[in-house]
Design a protein around this motif. Structure first.
Motif, PDB file in Angstrom:
ATOM      1  N   MET A  53       0.840  -1.209   0.000  1.00  0.00           N
ATOM      2  CA  MET A  53       0.000   0.000   0.000  1.00  0.00           C
ATOM      3  C   MET A  53       0.872   1.255   0.000  1.00  0.00           C
ATOM      4  O   MET A  53       0.700   2.162  -0.802  1.00  0.00           O
ATOM      5  N   ARG A  54       1.876   1.227   0.894  1.00  0.00           N
ATOM      6  CA  ARG A  54       2.701   2.415   0.988  1.00  0.00           C
ATOM      7  C   ARG A  54       3.535   2.604  -0.281  1.00  0.00           C
ATOM      8  O   ARG A  54       3.707   3.734  -0.758  1.00  0.00           O
ATOM      9  N   ASN A  55       4.035   1.470  -0.824  1.00  0.00           N
ATOM     10  CA  ASN A  55       4.796   1.569  -2.068  1.00  0.00           C
ATOM     11  C   ASN A  55       3.934   2.086  -3.206  1.00  0.00           C
ATOM     12  O   ASN A  55       4.379   2.899  -4.008  1.00  0.00           O
ATOM     13  N   GLU A  56       2.708   1.575  -3.219  1.00  0.00           N
ATOM     14  CA  GLU A  56       1.776   2.012  -4.248  1.00  0.00           C
ATOM     15  C   GLU A  56       1.535   3.522  -4.114  1.00  0.00           C
ATOM     16  O   GLU A  56       1.552   4.262  -5.094  1.00  0.00           O
ATOM     17  N   PHE A  57       1.348   3.961  -2.851  1.00  0.00           N
ATOM     18  CA  PHE A  57       1.147   5.383  -2.607  1.00  0.00           C
ATOM     19  C   PHE A  57       2.328   6.187  -3.145  1.00  0.00           C
ATOM     20  O   PHE A  57       2.147   7.220  -3.795  1.00  0.00           O
ATOM     21  N   HIS A  58       3.528   5.675  -2.894  1.00  0.00           N
ATOM     22  CA  HIS A  58       4.694   6.445  -3.330  1.00  0.00           C
ATOM     23  C   HIS A  58       4.847   6.483  -4.837  1.00  0.00           C
ATOM     24  O   HIS A  58       5.313   7.481  -5.387  1.00  0.00           O
ATOM     25  N   ALA A  59       4.394   5.441  -5.492  1.00  0.00           N
ATOM     26  CA  ALA A  59       4.394   5.463  -6.965  1.00  0.00           C
ATOM     27  C   ALA A  59       3.399   6.521  -7.458  1.00  0.00           C
ATOM     28  O   ALA A  59       3.697   7.293  -8.374  1.00  0.00           O
ATOM     29  N   ASP A  60       2.235   6.585  -6.806  1.00  0.00           N
ATOM     30  CA  ASP A  60       1.231   7.588  -7.190  1.00  0.00           C
ATOM     31  C   ASP A  60       1.744   9.001  -6.929  1.00  0.00           C
ATOM     32  O   ASP A  60       1.544   9.906  -7.735  1.00  0.00           O
ATOM     33  N   LEU A  61       2.373   9.149  -5.781  1.00  0.00           N
ATOM     34  CA  LEU A  61       2.923  10.456  -5.426  1.00  0.00           C
ATOM     35  C   LEU A  61       3.958  10.885  -6.466  1.00  0.00           C
ATOM     36  O   LEU A  61       4.041  12.060  -6.848  1.00  0.00           O
ATOM     37  N   GLN A  62       4.729   9.909  -6.921  1.00  0.00           N
ATOM     38  CA  GLN A  62       5.724  10.168  -7.954  1.00  0.00           C
ATOM     39  C   GLN A  62       5.061  10.670  -9.235  1.00  0.00           C
ATOM     40  O   GLN A  62       5.556  11.594  -9.874  1.00  0.00           O
ATOM     41  N   THR A  63       3.935  10.073  -9.566  1.00  0.00           N
ATOM     42  CA  THR A  63       3.191  10.508 -10.757  1.00  0.00           C
ATOM     43  C   THR A  63       2.731  11.955 -10.599  1.00  0.00           C
ATOM     44  O   THR A  63       2.852  12.763 -11.531  1.00  0.00           O
ATOM     45  N   VAL A  64       2.217  12.268  -9.426  1.00  0.00           N
ATOM     46  CA  VAL A  64       1.768  13.640  -9.178  1.00  0.00           C
ATOM     47  C   VAL A  64       2.952  14.603  -9.285  1.00  0.00           C
ATOM     48  O   VAL A  64       2.855  15.661  -9.919  1.00  0.00           O
ATOM     49  N   SER A  65       4.077  14.229  -8.693  1.00  0.00           N
ATOM     50  CA  SER A  65       5.270  15.089  -8.777  1.00  0.00           C
ATOM     51  C   SER A  65       5.668  15.309 -10.222  1.00  0.00           C
ATOM     52  O   SER A  65       6.029  16.430 -10.615  1.00  0.00           O
ATOM     53  N   GLN A  66       5.618  14.241 -10.998  1.00  0.00           N
ATOM     54  CA  GLN A  66       6.004  14.357 -12.398  1.00  0.00           C
ATOM     55  C   GLN A  66       5.060  15.313 -13.144  1.00  0.00           C
ATOM     56  O   GLN A  66       5.509  16.142 -13.939  1.00  0.00           O
ATOM     57  N   LEU A  67       3.785  15.226 -12.838  1.00  0.00           N
ATOM     58  CA  LEU A  67       2.816  16.159 -13.444  1.00  0.00           C
ATOM     59  C   LEU A  67       3.136  17.603 -13.061  1.00  0.00           C
ATOM     60  O   LEU A  67       3.030  18.514 -13.886  1.00  0.00           O
ATOM     61  N   LEU A  68       3.529  17.787 -11.814  1.00  0.00           N
ATOM     62  CA  LEU A  68       3.873  19.143 -11.367  1.00  0.00           C
ATOM     63  C   LEU A  68       5.116  19.658 -12.082  1.00  0.00           C
ATOM     64  O   LEU A  68       5.182  20.836 -12.449  1.00  0.00           O
ATOM     65  N   VAL A  69       6.099  18.777 -12.269  1.00  0.00           N
ATOM     66  CA  VAL A  69       7.305  19.182 -12.998  1.00  0.00           C
ATOM     67  C   VAL A  69       6.936  19.622 -14.406  1.00  0.00           C
ATOM     68  O   VAL A  69       7.371  20.675 -14.894  1.00  0.00           O
ATOM     69  N   GLU A  70       6.087  18.831 -15.050  1.00  0.00           N
ATOM     70  CA  GLU A  70       5.681  19.173 -16.424  1.00  0.00           C
ATOM     71  C   GLU A  70       4.889  20.489 -16.450  1.00  0.00           C
ATOM     72  O   GLU A  70       5.076  21.308 -17.348  1.00  0.00           O
ATOM     73  N   LEU A  71       4.043  20.665 -15.445  1.00  0.00           N
ATOM     74  CA  LEU A  71       3.274  21.910 -15.352  1.00  0.00           C
ATOM     75  C   LEU A  71       4.235  23.097 -15.197  1.00  0.00           C
ATOM     76  O   LEU A  71       4.075  24.131 -15.863  1.00  0.00           O
ATOM     77  N   ALA A  72       5.223  22.941 -14.345  1.00  0.00           N
ATOM     78  CA  ALA A  72       6.202  24.025 -14.141  1.00  0.00           C
ATOM     79  C   ALA A  72       6.959  24.322 -15.437  1.00  0.00           C
ATOM     80  O   ALA A  72       7.216  25.488 -15.771  1.00  0.00           O
ATOM     81  N   GLN A  73       7.302  23.270 -16.167  1.00  0.00           N
ATOM     82  CA  GLN A  73       8.027  23.482 -17.425  1.00  0.00           C
ATOM     83  C   GLN A  73       7.142  24.189 -18.449  1.00  0.00           C
ATOM     84  O   GLN A  73       7.604  25.083 -19.167  1.00  0.00           O
ATOM     85  N   GLU A  74       5.880  23.790 -18.487  1.00  0.00           N
ATOM     86  CA  GLU A  74       4.943  24.440 -19.409  1.00  0.00           C
ATOM     87  C   GLU A  74       4.787  25.918 -19.079  1.00  0.00           C
ATOM     88  O   GLU A  74       4.738  26.777 -19.969  1.00  0.00           O
ATOM     89  N   VAL A  75       4.662  26.205 -17.770  1.00  0.00           N
ATOM     90  CA  VAL A  75       4.482  27.583 -17.329  1.00  0.00           C
ATOM     91  C   VAL A  75       5.722  28.410 -17.664  1.00  0.00           C
ATOM     92  O   VAL A  75       5.632  29.547 -18.126  1.00  0.00           O
ATOM     93  N   ARG A  76       6.877  27.807 -17.451  1.00  0.00           N
ATOM     94  CA  ARG A  76       8.124  28.506 -17.791  1.00  0.00           C
ATOM     95  C   ARG A  76       8.160  28.821 -19.287  1.00  0.00           C
ATOM     96  O   ARG A  76       8.460  29.954 -19.688  1.00  0.00           O
ATOM     97  N   ALA A  77       7.842  27.839 -20.110  1.00  0.00           N
ATOM     98  CA  ALA A  77       7.849  28.040 -21.564  1.00  0.00           C
ATOM     99  C   ALA A  77       6.840  29.115 -21.962  1.00  0.00           C
ATOM    100  O   ALA A  77       7.105  29.946 -22.843  1.00  0.00           O
ATOM    101  N   ALA A  78       5.678  29.117 -21.279  1.00  0.00           N
ATOM    102  CA  ALA A  78       4.643  30.112 -21.594  1.00  0.00           C
ATOM    103  C   ALA A  78       5.153  31.518 -21.315  1.00  0.00           C
ATOM    104  O   ALA A  78       4.965  32.435 -22.117  1.00  0.00           O
ATOM    105  N   MET A  79       5.822  31.707 -20.165  1.00  0.00           N
ATOM    106  CA  MET A  79       6.295  33.054 -19.838  1.00  0.00           C
ATOM    107  C   MET A  79       7.438  33.475 -20.773  1.00  0.00           C
ATOM    108  O   MET A  79       7.529  34.660 -21.129  1.00  0.00           O
ATOM    109  N   ARG A  80       8.284  32.543 -21.161  1.00  0.00           N
ATOM    110  CA  ARG A  80       9.347  32.882 -22.145  1.00  0.00           C
ATOM    111  C   ARG A  80       8.714  33.364 -23.447  1.00  0.00           C
ATOM    112  O   ARG A  80       9.142  34.360 -24.032  1.00  0.00           O
TER     113      ARG A  80
END
Lengths: 215, 215
Positions: B1-28
């Protein structure tokens, strides 16, 4: 368990109502500071912003505690997340009241708003006040129709905001660039206050109806 | 369960990284639109803001799903709430890039920024870009020291912002009120972009260290 959850949810709602009332009072006082160059009112708003921030964090703490203790699902979970959104919008509305107060204070004892702009800022503040009142009302007693009215209020705010630029950009604007900059920023503070009220209203509608507001 | 949670959390983090990159590209791209009166760039940013909003809602949906499915407590719950905050800050940074692009478009084919202000906006955009990059980096690989640098970047932004007013309010400002208003709002968009980057960074620091950043 479910009854207990609903009692807790009620507590969170009550905190949100109080936060909305505090934010409304802050913007009223900030407007008074602005339109009457009232230094004490400005200082009170700035000092009070800490209470608003504190209450915001209080809501967040309680929501986290509730999530941890009750592990709600489905609509109960949605209610918790909505509470976080609404709290964040209200906290930001408090910041905007603080910004208005700081602008008033920066120009004190001169008025930050010249005579020509007093009517439009009086009207913008009136709309802002009405919107904050509606948010407090729908949080106390969910009412999708009343929440939807916020959109119309926001249209009124946008019209006033356009009218403000009309005055500032008019050929006979006598006050120069510094006053134009103050007016621009103040206009934006009221307009953003209204935007956050609309956001908060949309979250409440979502909570009531289960559907996002069409935009 | 905990490992599964951490895999999900990793997915969320990855989405946030992509969101940050998109936002950076938008402002450029919004900055390019602004400084080179590039209509296509402006339109691309405005169209792209929908993707940013979509990704934001995606993060939120996933977090809700995770909360419902896993009912995390303590630091895991804190990580989820932090993800919501960071996503909201990034979404708002995307809005600000959109506002810059819309200002560029409104003045097109004239440049919205006169020659005298190009250096300060170039510098503000440079700081904004550095901050967006740091957010993406710390989201990919939490680093409290790097996140704390955002505060210093924000000080640099505030200095540039003050310098901007210095130019606009200078006795020899030749452009009149309308250009001053554009400059005021544009300055505020970059400054708010930086504020949200600082907020996002503080949330990440809280996540890493368990302590709020002293303010």
């Amino acid at each position: 368990m479910r009854n207990e959850f609903h009692a807790d949810l009620q507590t969170v709602s009550q905190l949100l109502v109080e936060l909305a009332q505090e934010v409304r009072a802050a913007m009223r006082q900030a407007t008074r500071a602005l339109l009457t160059a009232d230094r004490r009112a400005a200082e009170a708003v700035i000092a009070g912003d800490r209470d608003i921030d504190h209450r915001y964090r209080d809501v967040e703490e309680r929501v986290c505690e509730l999530l941890a203790r009750q592990a709600p699902v489905a609509s109960d979970l949605r209610a918790m997340i909505t509470a976080l959104h609404v709290a964040a919008d209200l906290e930001r509305m408090g910041d905007l009241a603080d910004h208005v107060a700081k602008t008033a204070l920066r120009r004190h004892p001169s008025p930050a708003v010249p005579a020509e702009l007093r009517p439009v800022f009086t009207d913008m503040a009136g709309v802002a006040d009405r919107m904050a009142e509606k948010i407090a009302t729908v949080l106390a007693s969910p009412d999708a129709e009343l929440a939807a009215e916020l959109d119309r209020d926001d249209d009124a705010m946008d019209e006033l905001h356009k009218g403000l630029f009309g005055v500032v950009l008019g050929a006979d604007w006598p006050y120069g660039v510094e006053t134009a900059i103050d007016a621009t920023l103040l206009g934006r503070f009221y307009e953003r206050f209204a935007d956050h009220a609309v956001n908060a209203g949309e979250h409440v509608v979502y909570l009531i109806t289960g559907h996002p507001t069409p935009s």
